[in-house]
Design an enzyme around this catalytic site. Sequence first.
Site, PDB file in Angstrom:
ATOM      1  N   LYS A   1       0.828  -1.217   0.000  1.00 46.14           N
ATOM      2  CA  LYS A   1       0.000   0.000   0.000  1.00 46.14           C
ATOM      3  C   LYS A   1       0.861   1.265   0.000  1.00 46.14           C
ATOM      4  O   LYS A   1       0.526   2.238  -0.665  1.00 46.14           O
ATOM      5  CB  LYS A   1      -1.046   0.002   1.110  1.00 46.14           C
ATOM      6  CG  LYS A   1      -0.547   0.034   2.521  1.00 46.14           C
ATOM      7  CD  LYS A   1      -1.736   0.032   3.491  1.00 46.14           C
ATOM      8  CE  LYS A   1      -1.364  -0.419   4.879  1.00 46.14           C
ATOM      9  NZ  LYS A   1      -0.276   0.244   5.570  1.00 46.14           N
TER      10      LYS A   1
ATOM     11  N   ARG B   1      -7.992   1.780  10.717  1.00 47.39           N
ATOM     12  CA  ARG B   1      -7.621   0.365  10.787  1.00 47.39           C
ATOM     13  C   ARG B   1      -8.681  -0.461  11.503  1.00 47.39           C
ATOM     14  O   ARG B   1      -8.561  -1.672  11.577  1.00 47.39           O
ATOM     15  CB  ARG B   1      -6.325   0.236  11.577  1.00 47.39           C
ATOM     16  CG  ARG B   1      -5.095   0.025  10.723  1.00 47.39           C
ATOM     17  CD  ARG B   1      -3.917  -0.004  11.664  1.00 47.39           C
ATOM     18  NE  ARG B   1      -2.801  -0.742  11.156  1.00 47.39           N
ATOM     19  CZ  ARG B   1      -1.835  -0.230  10.402  1.00 47.39           C
ATOM     20  NH1 ARG B   1      -1.905   0.997   9.997  1.00 47.39           N
ATOM     21  NH2 ARG B   1      -0.816  -0.974  10.035  1.00 47.39           N
TER      22      ARG B   1
ATOM     23  N   ARG C   1      11.759  -7.194   3.363  1.00 47.86           N
ATOM     24  CA  ARG C   1      11.590  -5.743   3.148  1.00 47.86           C
ATOM     25  C   ARG C   1      12.746  -4.951   3.759  1.00 47.86           C
ATOM     26  O   ARG C   1      13.135  -5.173   4.900  1.00 47.86           O
ATOM     27  CB  ARG C   1      10.260  -5.283   3.755  1.00 47.86           C
ATOM     28  CG  ARG C   1      10.050  -3.783   3.606  1.00 47.86           C
ATOM     29  CD  ARG C   1       8.615  -3.381   3.644  1.00 47.86           C
ATOM     30  NE  ARG C   1       7.973  -3.605   4.941  1.00 47.86           N
ATOM     31  CZ  ARG C   1       6.705  -3.313   5.173  1.00 47.86           C
ATOM     32  NH1 ARG C   1       5.938  -2.840   4.212  1.00 47.86           N
ATOM     33  NH2 ARG C   1       6.177  -3.533   6.367  1.00 47.86           N
TER      34      ARG C   1
ATOM     35  N   ARG D   1      12.687  -2.773   9.230  1.00 46.61           N
ATOM     36  CA  ARG D   1      11.788  -2.280  10.266  1.00 46.61           C
ATOM     37  C   ARG D   1      11.782  -3.240  11.450  1.00 46.61           C
ATOM     38  O   ARG D   1      11.826  -4.447  11.258  1.00 46.61           O
ATOM     39  CB  ARG D   1      10.359  -2.165   9.709  1.00 46.61           C
ATOM     40  CG  ARG D   1      10.046  -0.802   9.186  1.00 46.61           C
ATOM     41  CD  ARG D   1       8.751  -0.764   8.442  1.00 46.61           C
ATOM     42  NE  ARG D   1       7.600  -1.229   9.207  1.00 46.61           N
ATOM     43  CZ  ARG D   1       6.328  -1.078   8.809  1.00 46.61           C
ATOM     44  NH1 ARG D   1       6.077  -0.461   7.670  1.00 46.61           N
ATOM     45  NH2 ARG D   1       5.333  -1.542   9.529  1.00 46.61           N
TER      46      ARG D   1
ATOM     47  N   ARG E   1       0.179  -8.679  13.573  1.00 48.98           N
ATOM     48  CA  ARG E   1      -0.392  -7.598  12.758  1.00 48.98           C
ATOM     49  C   ARG E   1      -1.412  -8.139  11.757  1.00 48.98           C
ATOM     50  O   ARG E   1      -2.441  -7.521  11.504  1.00 48.98           O
ATOM     51  CB  ARG E   1       0.720  -6.859  12.002  1.00 48.98           C
ATOM     52  CG  ARG E   1       1.518  -5.931  12.893  1.00 48.98           C
ATOM     53  CD  ARG E   1       2.940  -5.774  12.425  1.00 48.98           C
ATOM     54  NE  ARG E   1       3.083  -4.997  11.224  1.00 48.98           N
ATOM     55  CZ  ARG E   1       4.136  -5.081  10.397  1.00 48.98           C
ATOM     56  NH1 ARG E   1       5.109  -5.926  10.650  1.00 48.98           N
ATOM     57  NH2 ARG E   1       4.194  -4.342   9.330  1.00 48.98           N
TER      58      ARG E   1
HETATM   59  P1  AMP Z   1       2.191   0.452   8.965  1.00 47.73           P
HETATM   60  O1  AMP Z   1       3.408   1.232   8.578  1.00 47.73           O
HETATM   61  O2  AMP Z   1       0.930   0.960   8.338  1.00 47.73           O
HETATM   62  O3  AMP Z   1       2.390  -1.038   8.783  1.00 47.73           O
HETATM   63  O4  AMP Z   1       2.000   0.682  10.544  1.00 47.73           O
HETATM   64  C1  AMP Z   1       2.988   0.284  11.467  1.00 47.73           C
HETATM   65  C2  AMP Z   1       2.445   0.274  12.885  1.00 47.73           C
HETATM   66  O5  AMP Z   1       2.021   1.603  13.265  1.00 47.73           O
HETATM   67  C3  AMP Z   1       1.221  -0.600  13.148  1.00 47.73           C
HETATM   68  O6  AMP Z   1       1.552  -1.953  13.343  1.00 47.73           O
HETATM   69  C4  AMP Z   1       0.644   0.052  14.393  1.00 47.73           C
HETATM   70  O7  AMP Z   1       1.389  -0.301  15.542  1.00 47.73           O
HETATM   71  C5  AMP Z   1       0.888   1.544  14.144  1.00 47.73           C
HETATM   72  N1  AMP Z   1      -0.259   2.174  13.429  1.00 47.73           N
HETATM   73  C6  AMP Z   1      -0.271   2.648  12.152  1.00 47.73           C
HETATM   74  N2  AMP Z   1      -1.496   3.145  11.848  1.00 47.73           N
HETATM   75  C7  AMP Z   1      -2.261   2.982  12.957  1.00 47.73           C
HETATM   76  C8  AMP Z   1      -3.617   3.266  13.269  1.00 47.73           C
HETATM   77  N3  AMP Z   1      -4.461   3.777  12.365  1.00 47.73           N
HETATM   78  N4  AMP Z   1      -4.072   2.954  14.523  1.00 47.73           N
HETATM   79  C9  AMP Z   1      -3.260   2.412  15.447  1.00 47.73           C
HETATM   80  N5  AMP Z   1      -1.967   2.087  15.212  1.00 47.73           N
HETATM   81  C10 AMP Z   1      -1.466   2.381  13.983  1.00 47.73           C
END
Ligand code: AMP
Length: 218
Positions: A14, A89, A128, A163, A174
């Site tokens: 994404k 989310r 990644r 990461r 996740r």
């Molecule tokens: P991502 O980069 O989108 O995979 O997000 C990495 C991490 O950030 C997630 O596993 C959550 O811990 C936190 N995170 C990102 N977006 C949200 C959200 N909308 N609500 C809560 N935690 C978030």
Amino acid sequence: MKNIMFIAPPAAGKGTQADLVEKKYHIPHISTGDILREISKEDTEIGNYIYETLASGNLVKDEITYKLIENRITEEDCKEGFIIDGFPRTYEQALKYDEILKKIGLELGYVFIIDIDEKKLEKRITGRRICENCHAVYNINEENSKPKIESVCDICGGKLYQRKDDNIDSFQNRYKTYLKKTAPMIEHYNKQGILYHLDGNLEMNEIFNKISSIIGGE
Ligand code: AMP
């Protein structure tokens, strides 16, 4: 330009698609994950809390994400549209997002969901790598996405890092959270007729062509 939202499990691409849309349509890409990762570098109470939460794969508290989303989308550069990636989310977040948009007089726009096989995601997660300088994303497990020189960004020469949450244990948490929490949210957007499914098993450019054909001549 209508606003654009991406919903997808971890490592489905994404962020990559959002970057492509940003380049072609000149609207900002807002990633809650990126914003939270920046805050997690600060040695403050909130920085430390976010650092621990991200590493575990759990979701950060709603009150934090709500505030940062509302602040970000009311900035000047979002006036002509924006791409939101990583928020909402959960169903509760989706309802809150409706409320925030209504308050500031904006519309949801297009909602894209990327569907992809779990096995493919596992392989991607462990491979990644991200440039610490320009944030370009690579994958050492995929021939056409590897950097030319190991651990070095092709674009800016920056150092690549992995990461903290890109490991199998955190991925499984996740992914489980994604399936459980996003299903009701997807139904919420489906009912409004603004949800578009994308096949995440296709090549990056094929997915982007599909997105462009839906957004059309905007
Ligand atoms: P991502 O980069 O989108 O995979 O997000 C990495 C991490 O950030 C997630 O596993 C959550 O811990 C936190 N995170 C990102 N977006 C949200 C959200 N909308 N609500 C809560 N935690 C978030």
